[in-house]
Design a protein around this motif. Sequence first.
Motif, short mmCIF file in Angstrom:
data_model
loop_
_atom_site.label_atom_id
_atom_site.label_comp_id
_atom_site.label_asym_id
_atom_site.label_seq_id
_atom_site.Cartn_x
_atom_site.Cartn_y
_atom_site.Cartn_z
N GLN A 9 -3.78 -10.67 -11.45
CA GLN A 9 -3.79 -9.25 -11.07
C GLN A 9 -2.45 -8.86 -10.45
OE1 GLN A 9 -6.44 -6.37 -10.98
NE2 GLN A 9 -4.28 -5.87 -11.13
N GLU A 67 0.33 -10.21 -11.07
CA GLU A 67 1.30 -10.20 -12.17
C GLU A 67 1.25 -8.85 -12.89
OE1 GLU A 67 3.28 -10.57 -15.83
OE2 GLU A 67 1.15 -10.23 -15.69
N HIS A 68 0.03 -8.38 -13.13
CA HIS A 68 -0.11 -7.08 -13.81
C HIS A 68 0.45 -5.94 -12.97
CE1 HIS A 68 -3.20 -8.17 -17.12
NE2 HIS A 68 -2.51 -9.23 -16.76
N TRP A 69 0.42 -6.11 -11.67
CA TRP A 69 0.97 -5.07 -10.79
C TRP A 69 2.49 -5.21 -10.65
CZ3 TRP A 69 -3.43 -5.71 -6.64
CH2 TRP A 69 -4.54 -4.93 -7.04
N GLY A 70 3.07 -6.23 -11.25
CA GLY A 70 4.52 -6.29 -11.27
C GLY A 70 5.17 -7.37 -10.43
N CYS A 71 4.39 -8.23 -9.80
CA CYS A 71 4.98 -9.29 -8.99
C CYS A 71 5.92 -10.13 -9.86
CB CYS A 71 3.90 -10.16 -8.38
SG CYS A 71 4.55 -11.41 -7.26
N HIS A 114 5.66 -6.28 -1.28
CA HIS A 114 6.26 -5.06 -1.82
C HIS A 114 5.56 -4.63 -3.11
CE1 HIS A 114 9.84 -4.11 0.77
NE2 HIS A 114 9.42 -5.26 1.28
N THR A 115 5.14 -5.60 -3.92
CA THR A 115 4.43 -5.26 -5.15
C THR A 115 3.12 -4.54 -4.84
OG1 THR A 115 5.35 -7.15 -6.35
CG2 THR A 115 3.30 -6.21 -7.20
N PHE A 151 2.16 -3.13 -2.02
CA PHE A 151 2.37 -1.88 -1.29
C PHE A 151 2.80 -0.77 -2.24
CE2 PHE A 151 5.40 0.93 1.05
CZ PHE A 151 4.42 1.70 1.66
N GLN A 152 3.80 -1.08 -3.09
CA GLN A 152 4.27 -0.05 -4.01
C GLN A 152 3.16 0.37 -4.97
OE1 GLN A 152 7.99 -1.76 -5.46
NE2 GLN A 152 8.91 -1.59 -3.44
N THR A 153 2.35 -0.60 -5.40
CA THR A 153 1.23 -0.26 -6.27
C THR A 153 0.23 0.64 -5.54
OG1 THR A 153 1.47 -2.33 -7.49
CG2 THR A 153 -0.68 -1.25 -7.62
N LEU A 200 0.75 2.94 -3.63
CA LEU A 200 1.22 4.33 -3.52
C LEU A 200 0.66 5.21 -4.63
CD1 LEU A 200 4.98 3.71 -2.58
CD2 LEU A 200 3.11 4.34 -1.05
N LYS A 201 0.15 4.59 -5.71
CA LYS A 201 -0.37 5.43 -6.79
C LYS A 201 -1.81 5.88 -6.53
CE LYS A 201 -1.83 1.76 -9.98
NZ LYS A 201 -1.52 1.06 -11.23
#
Lengths: 247, 570
Positions: free
Chosen positions: B96, B98-102, B138-139, B141-143, B145-146
């Motif tokens: 999960q 990874e899918h969020w961009g880590c 950071h991944t 947290f930034q996720t 924000l949506k």
Amino acid sequence: MAEKRITIRTTRFDPDKDKVPRLQSYDIPFSDDSMVVLDALNHIKAHVDGSLSYRWSCRMGICGSCGMMVNGVPKLTCSAFMRDYWPRSITVEPLQNFPIVRDLVIDMEDFMHKLKSIKPWIIRKQEYPLGAGEHRQTMDQIDEFRQFSECINCMLCYAACPVYGLNNEFLGPAATALARRYNLDSRDQGLKDRLPVLANSEGVWECSFVGECSVVCPKGVDPAKAIQQTKLDTTTRFVLPYGNREE
Amino acid sequence: MDFESYDVLVVGGGLAGIRAAIAAVDANPRLKIAMVSKVYPMRSHTVSAEGGAAAALRPEDSYENHAFDTIKGADYLADQDVVEAFVREAPIEVIQMEHWGCPWSRDPDGKISARPFGGMTTWRTCFAADKTGFHMLHTVFQTSLKYSQIHRHDEAFATKLLVEDSRCVGVVAIDMRSGRVQAITAKSVILATGGLGRVYAFTTNGNICTGDGMALAYRAGVGLKDMEMVQFHPTGLPFTGILITEAVRGEGGYLLNKDGERFLKRYIPNKMELGPRDIISRAMVTEFEAGRGFEGPHGKYMHLDVRHLGEDKIDAKLPFMRELGREFVGIDIVKDPIPVRPVMHYMMGGVDADISGATPIAGLYAAGECANVGLNGGNRLGSNSLSECLVFGAAAGRAAAERASSVGPVGANPVTALLADETRRIRSSFLDKKGGEERIGTIREEMQHDMDAGAGVFRTREGLEKLTRQLGALRDRFEKIKIEDSSRTFNTELTAALELDFMLEVSETIAYSALAREESRGAHARRDFPERDDAKWLKHTLAFRTDRAEPRLEYADVRITNFKPQARTY
């Protein structure tokens, strides 16, 4: 041998009673060569004046809380060694270009809005199901965006940016670097969702390419490069077809 | 009186808290979620985690192996049903992320890579170079924000849980910017406030790790579980306590004493540098006592040597360590050994919570380091805690959402009265206090040094009894503190006083729980009781608050499923 001492001047400002910020001097022991400017502030707060306010946490250069102006230069105070200044005095002020909340504490709500505005999350036309496992990504593909993912949001680059100093509508270095971080990620397809913010009148085109942001970055991020690359994106991507990463 | 009302309220904005908030939204997108954090979420201490997150993702690994390693690492004080659920969820959560961009480091085939770690019998520690916590935080947290459903209250300091009729209905928090004391209500509250490392002087933990959530729950009547189990990481930088990741040893680094000897051969010969943290920390202290440590201006230390790994591998796998060496020690780890010594790092103990994070108080949940769901027992294995934040953060978020979807709204009457009481307490005990003479900084430093001396790597009855007396005296002196700062705006002297109040209280639970446990298990090493004693002590400690400094101690059985306790030899 007499104990080494050092003079620390810090900004004091309490909006409850002060009209303008002032500097206050503290003469403190400089007892250990390993001391950093943050240690000096902590000494003052613990033993001299408990009312001094500032932000800090990790003291290892990764949480991004303790950015301040040290003798006029934006620095992480946890990584600014006193031995590099002594016997000169050290002046600690809040990061410039930001409103002051209190003493050394800046108001960074503006950045928090900008961060959200660039949609710093993976955008895909179709979600990849969890059960399908991970996206494949090579280390070379990670290297494309790695440095921009190292931003700790410490705000030193905004304090160094003369354009932001004149016009705080400017999207600025860190937010652009983070947009770039996602635009360059092989898993992301959100470039066109981010371009309106990047390309608008307060976006990347405001940058006059002074490059101070990259000089002060404590993490080796090169926001100036992100901004220049994004300028290219905002021109070429409008003529080329979107979706260079439609899988 | 008006106040903000939510369905789910998360206290804390680190990895567990944000994961919980997103899980709550995913469980029911109609819910309104509040996140109350005393710092901007990306400042949370998750950011300092370096080595990785454990998950049995590789085909040659198995859930059973990960579970057994964790249970053995815990010296059998882990609840085995919890561990078994954890190892099954951890791979899903890592995917999960990874899918969020880590930016997980990858193998040549593009799959998420893994590295060896202490106490793990195979490579299962997924990593993003040596800044894994930073990238995960950071991944996530930034996720977050949506999600428009998540309403952040950044820089709001929670001072009290609102509990009415044994049901938690929110918190009282100080908005640091305005100084306003406000009630924020919710049908479910999740504590995800992290650790308490700052009760010690020499710690890897950041300034914000002050045990807030543990103290809040303790004051509300929840037991704190296994508080004697404090992890000392073998490799902290002398003076600062900055963490040098276990990944340094995972990638092949050596620990050397002053004779240049890999001394672990005398203590844990089959594992050497890849032993669990409790055993290696004890080995180091034993070597120091035998006169085989280096002597430095900031105490004894050992060498952690990666020179034989070569610059390319160091730059690829341990770039942050090279940066820390340069920045904070003035060495290049490619050419110089790193000075290290054991340092307080992690709290296995915490708020008594079950497998879904639920505490005995209805509507109150806990996740991450502040919780003790029974995963880590007597000693946490490195890289299990980032996974724990994901797995149990998500579990708590789902459970809190389920409750919030079914119970009625919080009534205004009790909250108004509770808020008035708490506002009065903050004024009279802190802001308007007159005539105090004790400095917060002085009491804090004494507490930290007393904790280092009395509740360190090795403990004795004598030392722990002395510690309880010292903490009692400090608590008396705390009643006479002075607060010089009268400002309403960003009053960090007030928050420092509130934190110290929390820390003194959780320190007492550590000291009394450790004094009572007359055996050695995991990180709790008693010189006067050097053996593990399963007949008497295969049980969890629960410390409950009383009117006196001394908590009431109760004990609960450890849940054993498939792994019968046996001697913990490596």
